[in-house]
Design a protein around this motif. Structure first.
Motif, mmCIF file in Angstrom:
data_model
loop_
_atom_site.group_PDB
_atom_site.id
_atom_site.type_symbol
_atom_site.label_atom_id
_atom_site.label_comp_id
_atom_site.label_asym_id
_atom_site.label_seq_id
_atom_site.Cartn_x
_atom_site.Cartn_y
_atom_site.Cartn_z
ATOM 1 N N GLU A 113 0.832 -1.203 0.000
ATOM 2 C CA GLU A 113 0.000 0.000 0.000
ATOM 3 C C GLU A 113 0.868 1.255 0.000
ATOM 4 O OE1 GLU A 113 -2.745 -0.177 3.289
ATOM 5 O OE2 GLU A 113 -3.646 -2.032 2.544
ATOM 6 N N PHE A 114 1.932 1.243 0.787
ATOM 7 C CA PHE A 114 2.861 2.360 0.858
ATOM 8 C C PHE A 114 3.436 2.656 -0.525
ATOM 9 C CE2 PHE A 114 7.007 4.252 1.374
ATOM 10 C CZ PHE A 114 6.895 5.092 2.466
ATOM 11 N N LEU A 115 3.897 1.614 -1.211
ATOM 12 C CA LEU A 115 4.495 1.775 -2.530
ATOM 13 C C LEU A 115 3.471 2.256 -3.557
ATOM 14 C CD1 LEU A 115 6.684 -1.457 -2.538
ATOM 15 C CD2 LEU A 115 7.511 0.903 -2.287
ATOM 16 N N VAL A 116 2.280 1.690 -3.538
ATOM 17 C CA VAL A 116 1.228 2.063 -4.484
ATOM 18 C C VAL A 116 0.818 3.519 -4.272
ATOM 19 C CG1 VAL A 116 -1.184 1.652 -5.115
ATOM 20 C CG2 VAL A 116 0.376 -0.282 -4.847
ATOM 21 N N GLU A 117 0.623 3.911 -3.017
ATOM 22 C CA GLU A 117 0.211 5.287 -2.713
ATOM 23 C C GLU A 117 1.214 6.314 -3.222
ATOM 24 O OE1 GLU A 117 -0.366 5.327 1.521
ATOM 25 O OE2 GLU A 117 -2.255 4.210 1.375
ATOM 26 N N ARG A 118 2.477 5.938 -3.285
ATOM 27 C CA ARG A 118 3.524 6.861 -3.726
ATOM 28 C C ARG A 118 3.901 6.675 -5.191
ATOM 29 N NH1 ARG A 118 3.179 6.085 1.291
ATOM 30 N NH2 ARG A 118 3.823 7.611 2.840
ATOM 31 N N GLY A 119 3.187 5.776 -5.856
ATOM 32 C CA GLY A 119 3.440 5.555 -7.282
ATOM 33 C C GLY A 119 4.774 4.894 -7.577
ATOM 34 N N ILE A 120 5.271 4.114 -6.631
ATOM 35 C CA ILE A 120 6.548 3.429 -6.808
ATOM 36 C C ILE A 120 6.275 2.043 -7.397
ATOM 37 C CG2 ILE A 120 8.592 2.514 -5.635
ATOM 38 C CD1 ILE A 120 8.063 4.691 -3.459
ATOM 39 N N PRO A 121 6.758 1.790 -8.612
ATOM 40 C CA PRO A 121 6.500 0.480 -9.231
ATOM 41 C C PRO A 121 7.293 -0.625 -8.536
ATOM 42 C CG PRO A 121 7.955 1.784 -10.611
ATOM 43 C CD PRO A 121 7.559 2.661 -9.456
ATOM 44 N N PHE A 122 6.703 -1.802 -8.505
ATOM 45 C CA PHE A 122 7.366 -2.956 -7.911
ATOM 46 C C PHE A 122 6.797 -4.232 -8.494
ATOM 47 C CE2 PHE A 122 3.662 -2.169 -5.330
ATOM 48 C CZ PHE A 122 3.191 -3.427 -4.976
ATOM 49 N N GLU A 123 7.587 -5.268 -8.407
ATOM 50 C CA GLU A 123 7.143 -6.608 -8.793
ATOM 51 C C GLU A 123 7.008 -7.411 -7.514
ATOM 52 O OE1 GLU A 123 8.817 -10.574 -11.101
ATOM 53 O OE2 GLU A 123 9.931 -8.704 -11.225
ATOM 54 N N GLU A 124 5.901 -8.099 -7.369
ATOM 55 C CA GLU A 124 5.678 -8.906 -6.166
ATOM 56 C C GLU A 124 5.957 -10.378 -6.470
ATOM 57 O OE1 GLU A 124 2.281 -9.729 -2.774
ATOM 58 O OE2 GLU A 124 1.744 -8.673 -4.591
ATOM 59 N N ILE A 125 6.732 -10.997 -5.580
ATOM 60 C CA ILE A 125 7.048 -12.421 -5.707
ATOM 61 C C ILE A 125 6.642 -13.096 -4.398
ATOM 62 C CG2 ILE A 125 8.861 -14.139 -6.069
ATOM 63 C CD1 ILE A 125 10.438 -11.819 -7.482
ATOM 64 N N ASP A 126 5.676 -13.996 -4.475
ATOM 65 C CA ASP A 126 5.148 -14.685 -3.292
ATOM 66 C C ASP A 126 6.046 -15.878 -2.960
ATOM 67 O OD1 ASP A 126 3.729 -16.186 -1.403
ATOM 68 O OD2 ASP A 126 1.801 -15.753 -2.328
ATOM 69 N N ILE A 127 6.756 -15.794 -1.840
ATOM 70 C CA ILE A 127 7.680 -16.873 -1.477
ATOM 71 C C ILE A 127 6.938 -18.121 -1.001
ATOM 72 C CG2 ILE A 127 9.515 -15.230 -0.954
ATOM 73 C CD1 ILE A 127 9.101 -15.996 2.045
ATOM 74 N N GLY A 128 5.656 -17.976 -0.682
ATOM 75 C CA GLY A 128 4.862 -19.142 -0.298
ATOM 76 C C GLY A 128 4.581 -20.054 -1.478
#
Length: 79
Positions: free
Chosen positions: A15-30
């Motif tokens: 949420e922090f990253l999205v609110e600030r418009g910072i792009p990221f790739e999410e990798i689920d370690i589960g």
């Protein structure tokens, strides 16, 4: 960002990253054993999420703290 779908701190970091418009790739370690191994290597054998790899700078923590997270991102040159 290495995360899990059940991790509240990961959700807050996203949420922090999205609110600030910072792009990221999410990798689920589960769901990705290889990613879990990477996280353990980055965190001295611990499966600590969220863990971010920002162009070689590792930002991780098991308790999301917005102020610390912001400072870490500034140091990594993201903010």
């Amino acid at each position: 960002m290495y995360s899990t779908d059940w991790c509240r701190d990961c959700k807050e970091a996203k949420e922090f990253l999205v609110e600030r418009g910072i792009p990221f790739e999410e990798i689920d370690i589960g769901n990705n054993p290889h990613a879990a191994e990477i996280v353990m290597k980055l965190n001295n054998g611990m499966r600590m999420v969220p863990t971010l790899n920002v162009e070689g700078t590792i930002i991780s923590g098991d308790k999301f703290n917005p102020k610390r997270f912001e400072n870490d991102l500034r140091e990594a040159g993201v903010l």
